[in-house]
Design a protein around this motif. Structure first.
Motif, mmCIF file in Angstrom:
data_model
loop_
_atom_site.group_PDB
_atom_site.id
_atom_site.type_symbol
_atom_site.label_atom_id
_atom_site.label_comp_id
_atom_site.label_asym_id
_atom_site.label_seq_id
_atom_site.Cartn_x
_atom_site.Cartn_y
_atom_site.Cartn_z
ATOM 1 N N PHE A 14 46.713 50.351 31.129
ATOM 2 C CA PHE A 14 45.766 49.721 31.526
ATOM 3 C C PHE A 14 44.635 49.961 30.631
ATOM 4 C CE2 PHE A 14 45.828 54.031 33.326
ATOM 5 C CZ PHE A 14 44.617 54.469 33.371
ATOM 6 N N TYR A 15 43.745 48.918 30.784
ATOM 7 C CA TYR A 15 42.847 48.630 29.583
ATOM 8 C C TYR A 15 41.839 49.955 29.422
ATOM 9 C CZ TYR A 15 38.765 46.780 26.890
ATOM 10 O OH TYR A 15 37.728 46.339 25.947
ATOM 11 N N GLU A 16 41.292 50.432 30.250
ATOM 12 C CA GLU A 16 40.427 51.541 30.094
ATOM 13 C C GLU A 16 41.131 52.971 29.636
ATOM 14 O OE1 GLU A 16 39.305 48.781 32.952
ATOM 15 O OE2 GLU A 16 41.158 49.564 32.860
ATOM 16 N N LEU A 17 42.414 53.008 29.406
ATOM 17 C CA LEU A 17 43.141 54.165 28.839
ATOM 18 C C LEU A 17 43.093 54.242 27.346
ATOM 19 C CD1 LEU A 17 44.590 56.457 30.123
ATOM 20 C CD2 LEU A 17 46.848 55.390 29.548
ATOM 21 N N ASN A 18 43.027 53.012 26.698
ATOM 22 C CA ASN A 18 42.888 52.799 25.377
ATOM 23 C C ASN A 18 42.251 51.448 24.953
ATOM 24 O OD1 ASN A 18 46.013 54.308 25.309
ATOM 25 N ND2 ASN A 18 44.567 54.824 23.758
ATOM 26 N N LYS A 19 40.810 51.483 25.322
ATOM 27 C CA LYS A 19 40.076 50.256 25.131
ATOM 28 C C LYS A 19 40.253 49.939 23.677
ATOM 29 C CE LYS A 19 36.799 51.042 28.559
ATOM 30 N NZ LYS A 19 35.372 51.128 29.025
ATOM 31 N N TRP A 22 41.011 59.778 35.810
ATOM 32 C CA TRP A 22 42.106 58.802 35.283
ATOM 33 C C TRP A 22 42.913 58.276 36.495
ATOM 34 C CZ3 TRP A 22 41.158 56.689 31.130
ATOM 35 C CH2 TRP A 22 40.561 57.522 30.002
ATOM 36 N N LYS A 23 42.985 59.103 37.461
ATOM 37 C CA LYS A 23 43.605 58.586 38.755
ATOM 38 C C LYS A 23 43.021 57.282 39.048
ATOM 39 C CE LYS A 23 45.187 59.642 43.262
ATOM 40 N NZ LYS A 23 45.542 60.644 44.458
ATOM 41 N N ASN A 24 41.667 57.726 39.416
ATOM 42 C CA ASN A 24 40.611 56.693 40.153
ATOM 43 C C ASN A 24 40.487 55.452 39.234
ATOM 44 O OD1 ASN A 24 39.960 58.363 42.065
ATOM 45 N ND2 ASN A 24 38.312 59.146 41.116
ATOM 46 N N LEU A 25 40.604 55.699 37.795
ATOM 47 C CA LEU A 25 40.381 54.348 37.093
ATOM 48 C C LEU A 25 41.760 53.484 36.945
ATOM 49 C CD1 LEU A 25 38.763 56.037 33.966
ATOM 50 C CD2 LEU A 25 37.907 54.277 35.509
ATOM 51 N N LYS A 49 42.071 44.580 43.310
ATOM 52 C CA LYS A 49 41.611 43.134 42.894
ATOM 53 C C LYS A 49 40.214 43.331 42.080
ATOM 54 C CE LYS A 49 40.152 38.991 45.573
ATOM 55 N NZ LYS A 49 40.282 38.467 46.991
ATOM 56 N N GLY A 50 40.235 42.551 40.970
ATOM 57 C CA GLY A 50 39.131 42.429 40.163
ATOM 58 C C GLY A 50 39.102 43.378 39.068
ATOM 59 N N GLY A 51 40.000 44.254 39.066
ATOM 60 C CA GLY A 51 40.445 45.430 38.106
ATOM 61 C C GLY A 51 40.854 44.830 36.729
ATOM 62 N N SER A 52 40.999 45.400 35.682
ATOM 63 C CA SER A 52 41.491 45.005 34.435
ATOM 64 C C SER A 52 43.024 44.398 34.615
ATOM 65 C CB SER A 52 41.126 46.023 33.347
ATOM 66 O OG SER A 52 42.218 47.035 33.595
ATOM 67 N N SER A 53 43.746 45.167 35.089
ATOM 68 C CA SER A 53 45.121 44.833 35.207
ATOM 69 C C SER A 53 45.553 43.632 36.145
ATOM 70 C CB SER A 53 46.105 46.115 35.442
ATOM 71 O OG SER A 53 46.153 46.997 34.572
ATOM 72 N N HIS A 54 44.714 43.735 37.213
ATOM 73 C CA HIS A 54 44.870 42.703 38.225
ATOM 74 C C HIS A 54 44.521 41.246 37.764
ATOM 75 C CE1 HIS A 54 43.499 40.126 41.697
ATOM 76 N NE2 HIS A 54 44.547 40.890 42.277
ATOM 77 N N LYS A 55 43.396 41.396 37.018
ATOM 78 C CA LYS A 55 43.005 40.010 36.155
ATOM 79 C C LYS A 55 44.119 39.784 35.237
ATOM 80 C CE LYS A 55 37.917 40.938 36.419
ATOM 81 N NZ LYS A 55 36.562 41.202 35.584
ATOM 82 N N HIS A 56 44.499 40.509 34.467
ATOM 83 C CA HIS A 56 45.755 40.090 33.546
ATOM 84 C C HIS A 56 46.877 39.646 34.135
ATOM 85 C CE1 HIS A 56 43.591 43.147 30.195
ATOM 86 N NE2 HIS A 56 43.037 41.816 30.485
ATOM 87 N N ILE A 57 47.336 40.102 35.232
ATOM 88 C CA ILE A 57 48.425 39.839 35.951
ATOM 89 C C ILE A 57 48.240 38.292 36.692
ATOM 90 C CG2 ILE A 57 49.941 39.994 37.746
ATOM 91 C CD1 ILE A 57 49.773 43.189 37.510
ATOM 92 N N THR A 58 47.028 38.358 37.059
ATOM 93 C CA THR A 58 46.513 36.989 37.700
ATOM 94 C C THR A 58 46.433 35.812 36.754
ATOM 95 O OG1 THR A 58 45.318 38.161 39.420
ATOM 96 C CG2 THR A 58 44.878 35.653 38.864
ATOM 97 N N GLU A 59 46.209 36.174 35.490
ATOM 98 C CA GLU A 59 46.184 35.237 34.145
ATOM 99 C C GLU A 59 47.433 34.561 33.842
ATOM 100 O OE1 GLU A 59 44.334 34.869 29.556
ATOM 101 O OE2 GLU A 59 44.319 36.830 30.844
ATOM 102 N N PHE A 60 48.417 35.672 33.987
ATOM 103 C CA PHE A 60 49.772 35.686 33.300
ATOM 104 C C PHE A 60 50.481 34.652 34.513
ATOM 105 C CE2 PHE A 60 54.328 37.027 33.788
ATOM 106 C CZ PHE A 60 54.845 36.321 32.983
ATOM 107 N N VAL A 61 50.216 35.069 35.736
ATOM 108 C CA VAL A 61 50.985 34.142 36.703
ATOM 109 C C VAL A 61 50.359 32.731 36.760
ATOM 110 C CG1 VAL A 61 51.179 33.898 39.547
ATOM 111 C CG2 VAL A 61 51.247 36.068 38.113
#
Length: 296
Positions: free
Chosen positions: A45-50, A261-264, A271-283
């Motif tokens: 996820f983006y926040e882990l290695n920006k 890190w668990k919270n991030l 919904k609205g998170g970095s990975s959620h946005k990326h998956i939505t973009e892909f779909v």
């Protein structure tokens, strides 16, 4: 599509003279035609290695972080554990029954994945270190590795349980788990971070050394078990590592970092998170491609 594996994993193959040519070839081959891929989806996820993610997205514009690829029931709980997930309920399994009887944060979980293996000397030191630590422990040892365990070592006792397999996500999510001794494989590390479990790093090969470095010095969610001149973690060193994570003030700070890190991770897939946005973009891109093909 490519399952992301950091190019830094190659470092091990360049610095360790062992017969792993086939595996090296496999790792390199994953990138042989990466420029032809429409999308590159990374289990992170983006926040882990920006900084890394930003650089890679400049190099490959269609690269996206979509992780952690862990069922929602373990992260944000938007989707309950039901028939849509192939996640069995292991409540009747021996390891879950055993864990349910242990105090919160009291158990050391030990697993080296499906490929990494300890030699006999390291296995003996591990067994003695766990026993001498005085902590509860759940140790996963594959069938093929069981013969390395000392004959006088109790595989099931009040303090410890040795199993050949367990549901790692179920275990890491259990409130009884206090820390995780791991080989630092990417899946294990990401699961530990996503579930707020501090780690004792014992990398064996490949990208595991880089992952261990990130755990200790960047994410500050664990400690590194020290090696002696024979590249073995001795029982006293392991005992001290367990004490440091489970009992010391530094351990409390590391636990706090792991929970952040668990919270991030949960926020990233919500919904609205970095990975959620990326998956939505892909779909959405797939729907657009389907519509284009239908029109044509």
């Amino acid at each position: 599509f490519y399952r992301h594996q950091s190019e830094r994993s190659i470092v091990h193959f360049l610095t360790h003279k062992v017969a792993i040519d086939v595996i090296l070839e496999l790792v390199v081959a994953q990138f042989s035609n990466i420029d032809k891929a429409d999308w590159i989806l990374c289990n992170s996820f983006y926040e882990l290695n920006k900084e890394v993610a930003d650089w890679m997205m400049k190099t490959w514009p269609k690269l996206r972080t979509i992780g952690p690829s862990i069922p929602s029931m373990f992260l944000d709980n938007q989707v309950k554990d039901d028939e849509r997930y192939a996640v069995a309920k292991f409540t009747s399994e021996e390891f879950m029954v055993w864990l349910n009887d242990k105090p919160k944060g009291s158990v050391v979980y030990v697993s080296f994945g499906s490929m990494a293996a300890l030699n006999e000397e390291q296995t003996v030191e591990m067994a003695c270190g766990l026993r001498d630590s005085g902590s509860y422990f759940l140790w996963v040892v594959r069938d093929s590795e069981q013969s390395k365990i000392p004959k006088d070592f109790e595989k099931k006792s009040e303090k410890g349980l040795v199993v050949t397999w367990c549901s790692q996500l179920k275990v890491l999510a259990h409130e009884a788990i206090g820390c995780f001794i791991t080989h630092c494989g990417w899946n294990s590390i990401l699961e530990a971070l996503s579930l707020g479990v501090p780690t004792i790093a014992m990398p064996r090969w490949s990208d595991q050394y880089t992952n261990a470095k990130l755990i200790v010095d960047v994410w500050k969610s664990g400690i590194r078990a020290p090696l002696d001149e024979k590249q073995v973690v001795r029982r006293d060193a392991l005992k001290h590592c367990i004490w440091e994570l489970m009992e010391s003030e530094n351990g409390k700070e590391i636990k706090s970092n792991a929970m952040q890190w668990k919270n991030l991770a949960a926020a990233a897939v919500s919904k609205g998170g970095s990975s959620h946005k990326h998956i939505t973009e892909f779909v959405d891109s797939l729907f657009h491609l389907q519509a284009t093909c239908t029109d044509s």
